[in-house]
Design an enzyme around this catalytic site. Structure first.
Site, mmCIF file in Angstrom:
data_model
loop_
_atom_site.group_PDB
_atom_site.id
_atom_site.type_symbol
_atom_site.label_atom_id
_atom_site.label_comp_id
_atom_site.label_asym_id
_atom_site.label_seq_id
_atom_site.Cartn_x
_atom_site.Cartn_y
_atom_site.Cartn_z
ATOM 1 N N THR A 242 0.830 -1.208 0.000
ATOM 2 C CA THR A 242 0.000 0.000 0.000
ATOM 3 C C THR A 242 0.866 1.260 0.000
ATOM 4 O OG1 THR A 242 -0.047 -0.050 2.417
ATOM 5 C CG2 THR A 242 -1.887 -1.103 1.277
ATOM 6 N N ALA B 177 0.525 -7.818 8.336
ATOM 7 C CA ALA B 177 0.779 -8.385 9.670
ATOM 8 C C ALA B 177 -0.501 -8.848 10.365
ATOM 9 C CB ALA B 177 1.531 -7.380 10.543
ATOM 10 N N THR C 56 5.885 -5.545 9.615
ATOM 11 C CA THR C 56 5.815 -5.110 8.216
ATOM 12 C C THR C 56 6.138 -3.623 8.054
ATOM 13 O OG1 THR C 56 3.452 -5.074 8.682
ATOM 14 C CG2 THR C 56 4.257 -6.838 7.289
ATOM 15 N N ASN D 110 3.493 -3.718 13.578
ATOM 16 C CA ASN D 110 3.081 -4.514 14.735
ATOM 17 C C ASN D 110 3.436 -5.986 14.554
ATOM 18 O OD1 ASN D 110 0.586 -4.002 12.816
ATOM 19 N ND2 ASN D 110 0.363 -6.044 13.681
ATOM 20 N N ASP E 113 -1.106 -3.736 18.143
ATOM 21 C CA ASP E 113 -1.039 -3.176 16.783
ATOM 22 C C ASP E 113 -0.433 -1.770 16.826
ATOM 23 O OD1 ASP E 113 -1.328 -2.811 14.019
ATOM 24 O OD2 ASP E 113 -3.480 -2.424 14.114
ATOM 25 N N ALA F 59 -8.783 1.654 6.208
ATOM 26 C CA ALA F 59 -9.084 0.712 7.290
ATOM 27 C C ALA F 59 -10.321 1.106 8.091
ATOM 28 C CB ALA F 59 -7.881 0.611 8.224
ATOM 29 N N CYS G 55 -14.978 -11.374 6.877
ATOM 30 C CA CYS G 55 -15.674 -10.452 5.970
ATOM 31 C C CYS G 55 -15.623 -9.006 6.442
ATOM 32 C CB CYS G 55 -17.139 -10.859 5.816
ATOM 33 S SG CYS G 55 -17.387 -12.640 5.647
HETATM 34 O O1 PQQ Z 1 0.409 -4.453 9.917
HETATM 35 C C1 PQQ Z 1 0.285 -4.295 8.715
HETATM 36 O O2 PQQ Z 1 0.895 -4.975 7.881
HETATM 37 C C2 PQQ Z 1 -0.611 -3.211 8.274
HETATM 38 C C3 PQQ Z 1 -0.760 -2.829 6.941
HETATM 39 C C4 PQQ Z 1 -1.606 -1.759 6.609
HETATM 40 C C5 PQQ Z 1 -1.626 -1.389 5.165
HETATM 41 O O3 PQQ Z 1 -0.805 -1.953 4.406
HETATM 42 O O4 PQQ Z 1 -2.384 -0.570 4.707
HETATM 43 C C6 PQQ Z 1 -2.310 -1.095 7.665
HETATM 44 C C7 PQQ Z 1 -2.077 -1.537 8.974
HETATM 45 N N1 PQQ Z 1 -1.271 -2.568 9.250
HETATM 46 C C8 PQQ Z 1 -2.675 -0.922 10.121
HETATM 47 O O5 PQQ Z 1 -2.430 -1.353 11.256
HETATM 48 C C9 PQQ Z 1 -3.532 0.181 9.947
HETATM 49 O O6 PQQ Z 1 -4.019 0.774 10.927
HETATM 50 C C10 PQQ Z 1 -3.811 0.606 8.627
HETATM 51 C C11 PQQ Z 1 -4.643 1.619 8.157
HETATM 52 C C12 PQQ Z 1 -4.571 1.550 6.799
HETATM 53 C C13 PQQ Z 1 -5.261 2.363 5.811
HETATM 54 O O7 PQQ Z 1 -4.816 2.344 4.665
HETATM 55 O O8 PQQ Z 1 -6.266 3.012 6.155
HETATM 56 N N2 PQQ Z 1 -3.695 0.581 6.435
HETATM 57 C C14 PQQ Z 1 -3.220 -0.020 7.529
HETATM 58 CA CA CA Z 2 -1.205 -3.421 11.512
#
Ligand code: PQQ
Ligand code: CA
Length: 709
Positions: free
Chosen positions: A185, A202, A260, A280, A325, A566, A631
Site C-alpha cells: 500500500t 501483519a 511489516t 506490529n 497493533d 481501514a 468479511c
Molecule cells: O500491519 C500491517 O501490515 C498493516 C498494513 C496496513 C496497510 O498496508 O495498509 C495497515 C495496517 N497494518 C494498520 O495497522 C492500519 O491501521 C492501517 C490503516 C490503513 C489504511 O490504509 O487506512 N492501512 C493499515
Molecule cells: Ca497493523
C-alpha cells in the site's frame, strides 16, 4: 488526450513504431535524480518525492498563496477516478506533470495545470484478491526516477512505468511467500538508483521485510527482514541473530512475527542512512506469540539502514513486546532542531502508541518523548533507558479473558496520514486520533492457513450486539488537527473533527496548513494559530495529504479525495458519523479558480429485505464469528458497512435468494472475492443467518426512527 491504459502484460509493444509522446508532456518527463531531490528547495514548484524532500517534512517554500489571500482559492480542475474506494496517495509533480494513484494501484499522469489525463497505468491487480488486503485497495502514491514512475501494487508487485508514454518498463514480484497475504500500500522511496519497497499483511500473519531493487532494471539488490526467521535455520544477518534472542518459544515462527514496513521511510544523504518504520506483531497477542517475554525486535521500531548494502545500523523500539497493533510505520520527519542550546539532527515520529518521539538520527538515542494523545498502556517513557514504563492495566493477556480497555487502540493516536513540519513556526501538524478499544484474550487459536482471516490471537474492538453499544464506541472515537511543539513537547493549538481518519497535512511558507477532513471538506488553517481561513466541499472523506506546486508561475494545491481505508471499511458504524459516501476524485485549486464542481453521483441505498429464517441462535452466533473473522475487513464489523462495499444488511430479496452463489464467486466480476472451498455449506448458511438477523435489526431500527418522526 492520449490515454494509454491497461495494456495486458503479455502484449509486446510494436518496437518498429516509436510511441508518440502525449501532447502536454515535457521532452524528458520525470527526469528526477538524487541531486535534484537534495536540491529540491531550488525548484519549489516541483514536488519530486513523496514527502517533497528526503527529510519528508511536507513543507513547501511556495508563498503565492498566503494567509492573506487564501480565501480566494477556487477550483482549477477536477478529475473523477475509476474506483470509489479509499484514496491515500500523495501526488508527485515534476515539470508540469502530476503522477498520482487511485485504488487497485492504478497510476494516472495528468497535465498538472489543466487536469488533462496524459496516460494511465493499470497494473491489473486481481480485484478478487481484495479480501486478502487488510485495509481496502489503497495506495499511497508513486515515486519517480530518471524517466520512470514506480508503484507498488496491492498484490505485492513493484511496477516501473515509462513516463514518456505510460508503457511498462518492468513488473516484478516482491513477495517471498505467496501462501501468505502480503500486499503493498505504501509509496516507494528512491535513493542512489535503488527503489526501496516494503509491504503489509501483519494482521494476516506474515514476516516483514523491505527490498531494494535497481531502478533501471528491477534487479534485486538487497533485502532486510525486520524480524528473525525460523531459529532452526541460520539467520540472514547478525542483526537478526541479535533480534532472535528477544523472542521466546517458537509460536511466532508460524504466526509470521510481523514487523511489516507498510508505509513510512526517510533518508539522510549526509549520514547515508535510510530510516524505516516497522509495524506490529503477528500475532498481536504477546502471550500467544512469545510467552509474554522479550522485546521482540525489531517490531514497532525505527531502524536505520545503510542503503548501499541493506545492513542494520541502529534501531529505536517504541513499543517493546507490542501487543496492540502499535505500529511505528507512521510518518517520520527529519529536521535540525535547537535543543538545550545545541543543534541536533533529529528524527520525529508520532507512532500509533500515542507518544511523540524526538530521536537523534545519527545514533538512535532518544532525546524526548511525551504523550500527544490519551495513553493508558504506559505511564511515560524513561529518558535514561529510552524504554516505556508499562502500565499493567493494558496487559489483556493477564486478565483471564476479561475485556481490557486500552488507549490508544489499534488505529493509534495517529495512523498513516502524514504529518508536516513547518520550520518557520517550528510546529508539527498531526492528524490526531482520540481512540480506545477493548482487547480480550482468547484461547490460543493456532495458525490458520486461510489467507483472508485476521490472525491476531486476541479479540479486539468487539462492539457487542446492540447498536447502542456500537454507538458508544463511535462516540469515543474523535479526531483533531494538532499543532505540536517538538522542542517543548507540548500542544500549541488543536482543532476538533467528528471522527478519526482525517487527512494528512501540508504546511507552506504562506503561513498555511492544508488538510482535508473525514467529513468531506478541504480546509486551510493559519499555521501559527490554527484559525480557519478557507474551506470548500470535497464530496467525500479526505484522508490523503495535499501537495502544492507551481506551473507557469501559478501556484496550485491538490487534494486526493476518496473515503475508504481501514476505518471506513472495518468500522462502518463509526465512520458513518462522518456523513460522507465514497467518491474518488482529484481536486486542484488556485487563486481565482472558476471551475464548477461537478455533482457527485452516489449509488442508491436499498431498504433491508430480509427473508424468513429458521436459524437457531447458535447458528447466528457462529455466523457472526465467521463474519467478523473473514468479511468485516471490507463489509464492516457486525455487518455495518461504511459504504465502501455493499452493506449486506441491505441485500435485495434476489441477492438473498442467491446468497450461496455470491459467496462462491457469482459477483467476481464486480469485485466480490470467491470463497468457494473456504467455507463449508453449513458455514455459508450460518453466515447468511447472521446477515438476515442484521437486516432485521436494521429494518426494526429504521421503522423505529420513522415512528419517532
Ligand atoms: O500491519 C500491517 O501490515 C498493516 C498494513 C496496513 C496497510 O498496508 O495498509 C495497515 C495496517 N497494518 C494498520 O495497522 C492500519 O491501521 C492501517 C490503516 C490503513 C489504511 O490504509 O487506512 N492501512 C493499515
Ligand atoms: Ca497493523
Amino acid at each position: 488526450a492520449c490515454s494509454k491504459s491497461s495494456a495486458p502484460e503479455n502484449v509486446t509493444p510494436d518496437a518498429t513504431q516509436p510511441a508518440a509522446a502525449p501532447v502536454g508532456l515535457p521532452a524528458n518527463p520525470a527526469n528526477v535524480d538524487g541531486a535534484r531531490i537534495v536540491a529540491a528547495d531550488k525548484e519549489p514548484g516541483n514536488w519530486m518525492s513523496t514527502g517533497r524532500t528526503y527529510d519528508e517534512q511536507r513543507y513547501s517554500p511556495l508563498k503565492k498563496i498566503t494567509d492573506q489571500n487564501v480565501g480566494q482559492l477556487g477550483l482549477a480542475w477536477q478529475y473523477k477516478l475509476d474506483y470509489d474506494r479509499g484514496v491515500e496517495a500523495t501526488p508527485i509533480v515534476v515539470d508540469g506533470v502530476m503522477y498520482t494513484t487511485g485504488s487497485f494501484s492504478v497510476l494516472y499522469a495528468f497535465n498538472a495545470a489543466t487536469g488533462e489525463l496524459l496516460w494511465k497505468g493499470d497494473p491489473q491487480v486481481d480485484r478478487l484478491k481484495a479480501g486478502e488486503f487488510c485495509c481496502d485497495a489503497v495506495n499511497r502514491g508513486a515515486a519517480v526516477w530518471k524517466g520512470k514512475v514506480y508503484v507498488g501494487t496491492n498484490d505485492g508487485r513493484l511496477v516501473a512505468w515509462n513516463a514518456k508514454d505510460g508503457s511498462k518498463a518492468w513488473d516484478i514480484d516482491t513477495v517471498v511467500d505467496r501462501s501468505r497475504s502480503y500486499g503493498i500500500t505504501g509509496a516507494p522511496r528512491i535513493m542512489k538508483d535503488k527503489v526501496i519497497i516494503g509491504n503489509g499483511g501483519a494482521e494476516f500473519g506474515v514476516r516483514g521485510y523491505i527490498t531494494a531493487y535497481d531502478a533501471e532494471t528491477g534487479k534485486q539488490l538487497w533485502r532486510f527482514y525486520t524480524v528473525p526467521g525460523d531459529p532452526a535455520k541460520p539467520q540472514e544477518n547478525k542483526a537478526l541473530e541479535a533480534a532472535l534472542k528477544t523472542w521466546d518459544g517458537t509460536n511466532w515462527v508460524k504466526q509470521g512475527g510481523g514487523g511489516t514496513v507498510w508505509d513510512s521511510m526517510a533518508y539522510d544523504p549526509d549520514l547515508n542512512l535510510l530510516y524505516i518504520g516497522t509495524g506490529n506483531a503477528s500475532y498481536w497477542n504477546y502471550k500467544t506469540r512469545s510467552n509474554a517475554k522479550g522485546d521482540n525486535l525489531y517490531l514497532s521500531s525505527i531502524v536505520a539502514i545503510n542503503p548501499d548494502t541493506g545492513e542494520y545500523v541502529w534501531h529505536y523500539q517504541t513499543t517493546p513486546g507490542d501487543a496492540w497493533d502499535f505500529t511505528a510505520t507512521q510518518h517520520m520527519i527529519l529536521a535540525d532542531l535547537d535543543i538545550k542550546g545545541a543543534k541536533r539532527k533529529v528524527i520525529m515520529q508520532a507512532p500509533k502508541n500515542g507518544f511523540f518521539y524526538v530521536i537523534d538520527r545519527a545514533t538512535g538515542k532518544l532525546i524526548s518523548a511525551e504523550k500527544y494523545a490519551p495513553v493508558t498502556w504506559a505511564d511515560k517513557v524513561d529518558l535514561e533507558t529510552g524504554r516505556p514504563v508499562f502500565n499493567d492495566s493494558a496487559k489483556y493477556w493477564e486478565k483471564n479473558g476479561k475485556p481490557t480497555l486500552v488507549r490508544p487502540g489499534f488505529w493509534g493516536g495517529h495512523d498513516w496520514q502524514p504529518m508536516s513540519y513547518n520550520p518557520n513556526t517550528g510546529l508539527v501538524y498531526i492528524p490526531k486520533h482520540t481512540f480506545a478499544v477493548e482487547y480480550r484474550d482468547v484461547k490460543d487459536p493456532g495458525w490458520s492457513p486461510r489467507k483472508h482471516f485476521y490472525q491476531l490471537g486476541v479479540a479486539a474492538a468487539e462492539m457487542g450486539d446492540s447498536d447502542k453499544d456500537m454507538k458508544y464506541w463511535s462516540d469515543e472515537w474523535t479526531g483533531s488537527l494538532l499543532a505540536w511543539d517538538p522542542i517543548k513537547q507540548e500542544k500549541v493549538w488543536e482543532k476538533p473533527y467528528v471522527t478519526i481518519f482525517n487527512g494528512g497535512t501540508l504546511s507552506t511558507a504562506g503561513n498555511l496548513v492544508f488538510e482535508g477532513s473525514a467529513d468531506g471538506r478541504v480546509i486551510a488553517y493559519r499555521a501559527t494559530d490554527g484559525e480557519k481561513l478557507w474551506e470548500s466541499p470535497a464530496q467525500s472523506g479526505v484522508m490523503a495529504a495535499p501537495v502544492t506546486y507551481e506551473v507557469n508561475g501559478e501556484q496550485y494545491v491538490t487534494f486526493m479525495v476518496g473515503w475508504g481505508g481501514a476505518f471506513a471499511t472495518f468500522a462502518g458504524h463509526a465512520s458513518l458519523k462522518a456523513g460522507v459516501r465514497p467518491w474518488a476524485q482529484v481536486l486542484t485549486f488556485k487563486l481565482g479558480g472558476k471551475a464548477e464542481l461537478a455533482p457527485a453521483n452516489y449509488p442508491e441505498l436499498l431498504p433491508p429485505q430480509p427473508p424468513e429464517s429458521k436459524a437457531t441462535a447458535e447458528q447466528v452466533a457462529h455466523g457472526k464469528d465467521l463474519f467478523n473473522g473473514h468479511c468485516s475487513q471490507c463489509h464492516g464489523i457486525n455487518a455495518v458497512s461504511g459504504g465502501i462495499v455493499p452493506d449486506l444488511r441491505r441485500l435485495s430479496s434476489e441477492k438473498h435468494a442467491m446468497f450461496p452463489g455470491i459467496v462462491a464467486g457469482a459477483f467476481a466480476a464486480k469485485g466480490m472475492p470467491s470463497f468457494a472451498g473456504i467455507f463449508t455449506p453449513e458455514e455459508v448458511e450460518d453466515l447468511h443467518a447472521y446477515l438476515i438477523k442484521r437486516a432485521v435489526d436494521l429494518k426494526t431500527d429504521l421503522a423505529k426512527n420513522e415512528n419517532a418522526k
